[in-house]
Design an enzyme around this catalytic site. Structure first.
Site, PDB file in Angstrom:
ATOM      1  N   ASP A 129      32.123  37.249  61.555  1.00 60.17           N
ATOM      2  CA  ASP A 129      32.572  37.509  60.185  1.00 60.17           C
ATOM      3  C   ASP A 129      32.381  39.003  59.884  1.00 60.17           C
ATOM      4  O   ASP A 129      31.271  39.522  59.975  1.00 60.17           O
ATOM      5  CB  ASP A 129      31.749  36.658  59.208  1.00 60.17           C
ATOM      6  CG  ASP A 129      32.332  36.679  57.807  1.00 60.17           C
ATOM      7  OD1 ASP A 129      32.781  37.758  57.349  1.00 60.17           O
ATOM      8  OD2 ASP A 129      32.335  35.611  57.176  1.00 60.17           O
ATOM      9  N   SER A 149      48.213  47.888  51.307  1.00 62.24           N
ATOM     10  CA  SER A 149      49.347  47.104  50.792  1.00 62.24           C
ATOM     11  C   SER A 149      50.076  47.946  49.756  1.00 62.24           C
ATOM     12  O   SER A 149      49.476  48.838  49.147  1.00 62.24           O
ATOM     13  CB  SER A 149      48.820  45.827  50.123  1.00 62.24           C
ATOM     14  OG  SER A 149      49.828  45.226  49.346  1.00 62.24           O
ATOM     15  N   TYR A 190      42.863  41.112  44.580  1.00 60.66           N
ATOM     16  CA  TYR A 190      43.492  41.695  45.777  1.00 60.66           C
ATOM     17  C   TYR A 190      43.961  43.120  45.487  1.00 60.66           C
ATOM     18  O   TYR A 190      43.698  44.040  46.260  1.00 60.66           O
ATOM     19  CB  TYR A 190      44.658  40.801  46.203  1.00 60.66           C
ATOM     20  CG  TYR A 190      45.359  41.241  47.469  1.00 60.66           C
ATOM     21  CD1 TYR A 190      44.799  40.986  48.710  1.00 60.66           C
ATOM     22  CD2 TYR A 190      46.585  41.901  47.427  1.00 60.66           C
ATOM     23  CE1 TYR A 190      45.442  41.379  49.880  1.00 60.66           C
ATOM     24  CE2 TYR A 190      47.233  42.301  48.586  1.00 60.66           C
ATOM     25  CZ  TYR A 190      46.659  42.033  49.810  1.00 60.66           C
ATOM     26  OH  TYR A 190      47.298  42.433  50.957  1.00 60.66           O
ATOM     27  N   ALA A 208      42.915  45.140  43.198  1.00 62.03           N
ATOM     28  CA  ALA A 208      41.741  46.010  43.007  1.00 62.03           C
ATOM     29  C   ALA A 208      41.185  46.449  44.355  1.00 62.03           C
ATOM     30  O   ALA A 208      40.852  47.625  44.558  1.00 62.03           O
ATOM     31  CB  ALA A 208      40.680  45.268  42.204  1.00 62.03           C
ATOM     32  N   SER A 209      41.106  45.519  45.306  1.00 58.84           N
ATOM     33  CA  SER A 209      40.538  45.855  46.622  1.00 58.84           C
ATOM     34  C   SER A 209      41.414  46.856  47.364  1.00 58.84           C
ATOM     35  O   SER A 209      40.918  47.762  48.037  1.00 58.84           O
ATOM     36  CB  SER A 209      40.355  44.582  47.458  1.00 58.84           C
ATOM     37  OG  SER A 209      41.607  44.064  47.888  1.00 58.84           O
ATOM     38  N   LYS A 210      42.746  46.719  47.230  1.00 58.22           N
ATOM     39  CA  LYS A 210      43.648  47.610  47.960  1.00 58.22           C
ATOM     40  C   LYS A 210      43.755  48.971  47.264  1.00 58.22           C
ATOM     41  O   LYS A 210      43.927  49.997  47.926  1.00 58.22           O
ATOM     42  CB  LYS A 210      45.026  46.957  48.129  1.00 58.22           C
ATOM     43  CG  LYS A 210      45.010  45.694  48.997  1.00 58.22           C
ATOM     44  CD  LYS A 210      44.555  45.965  50.438  1.00 58.22           C
ATOM     45  CE  LYS A 210      44.679  44.753  51.343  1.00 58.22           C
ATOM     46  NZ  LYS A 210      44.252  44.993  52.727  1.00 58.22           N
TER      47      LYS A 210
END
Ligand SMILES: NC(=O)c1ccc[n+]([C@@H]2O[C@H](COP(=O)([O-])OP(=O)(O)OC[C@H]3O[C@@H](n4cnc5c(N)ncnc54)[C@H](OP(=O)(O)O)[C@@H]3O)[C@@H](O)[C@H]2O)c1
Length: 259
Positions: free
Chosen positions: A64, A143, A156, A158-160
């Site tokens: 992981d 992305s 998602y 926010a993370s990208k």
């Protein structure tokens, strides 16, 4: 960013068990690169063996990516098998689908752990090794949603966005020592939606008419070779990013209406 021949270079590819990561690994094997590949599903990683020219060309390390101990093992294995690395390809990722108000802190934490903290912390421990490599290169698979956010993918996006901002800052810090390529695909045929951390959305998320993982991987390898620092893969995505810069109010209205 310098041009490079990929032949014989040593890469670590995360999220290589399916979709874009699997294709990147497969195409790098065809170019005679040497690979450490990782993801949780060992059986899927083992499917890459059939594309290797020799057994020593690829080593699989299942685990992981959010586990700091696993990330350290990846560095140890890179040094043990290949005496170092020339490139790190941060591709592992997950999505969360649905409205923010229906979601939970756990979903936000998980998406940020996989898509942001893990690649960044992997870069932290890889940099001393990469600096000794040949034309060292970091590739972050982001992305188009790291350029323009849309509803029902708030965690998602926010993370990208975080990965995009981090990549721009780090590229400027590294200068010519280590190159950094940010790849921003649009919707791609893969298991990403099916594997969402949570799906509270009433919409149907489909990727049938999207780009193939094979095409995303091909364009990524092309950009690595030609020395690009950033690619946005589709014309539609380029148009969206430009429209958002030039007419943000209109873009907000369009996105609110059509998602
Ligand atoms: N598909 C799209 O529409 C699209 C669009 C733009 C960007 N992207 C980006 O492209 C990248 C690859 O996604 P994909 O579309 O190819 O989806 P995918 O087929 O679901 O692949 C995701 C990969 O990430 C790995 N992964 C997920 N969580 C992990 C964890 N905790 N530890 C280790 N590995 C983990 C998965 O492996 P295991 O499950 O075996 O661990 C798998 O290999 C992601 O960063 C994604 O955000 C995708």
């Amino acid at each position: 960013m310098p041009k490079r021949r990929l032949k014989d270079l040593r890469f670590l590819v995360t999220g290589a068990s399916s979709g874009i990561g699997f294709e990147i690994a497969r195409q790098l094997l065809q170019r005679n690169c040497r690979l450490i590949v990782t993801a949780r599903r060992l059986q899927n990683l083992e499917r890459l063996l059939q594309f290797a020219i020799s057994e020593d060309q690829i080593h699989m390390v299942a685990g992981d990516i959010t586990d700091a101990a696993h990330r350290s093992v990846l560095m140890e294995k890179s040094v043990e098998h290949f005496d170092g690395l020339d490139g790190l390809i941060n591709n592992a990722g997950v999505s969360g689908l649905g409205r923010f108000e229906d979601s939970s802190p756990d979903v936000l934490r998980r998406v940020m752990e996989v898509n942001f903290f893990s690649p960044v912390e992997l870069i932290r421990i890889a940099l001393p090794i990469l600096r000794k490599g040949t034309k060292p290169l970091l590739v972050n698979i982001s992305s188009v949603l790291g350029h323009r956010a849309v509803p029902e993918k708030s965690e998602y996006c926010a993370s990208k966005f975080a990965l995009h901002g981090f990549s721009d800052a780090l590229r400027a810090e590294l200068g010519n020592d280590v190159s950094l390529l940010l790849v921003s695909p649009s919707t791609t045929k893969s298991d990403l939606f099916d594997n969402a951390v949570e799906n509270n959305s009433h919409r149907e998320w489909k990727s049938e008419n999207a780009m193939t993982a094979e095409a995303v991987a091909r364009k990524t390898l092309q950009a690595m070779t030609t020395g690009k620092h950033e690619i946005i893969l589709t014309l539609g995505a380029k148009g969206l990013v430009l429209m958002d810069r030039l007419a943000p109010t209109l873009t907000n209205k369009v996105i609110q209406r059509f998602g």
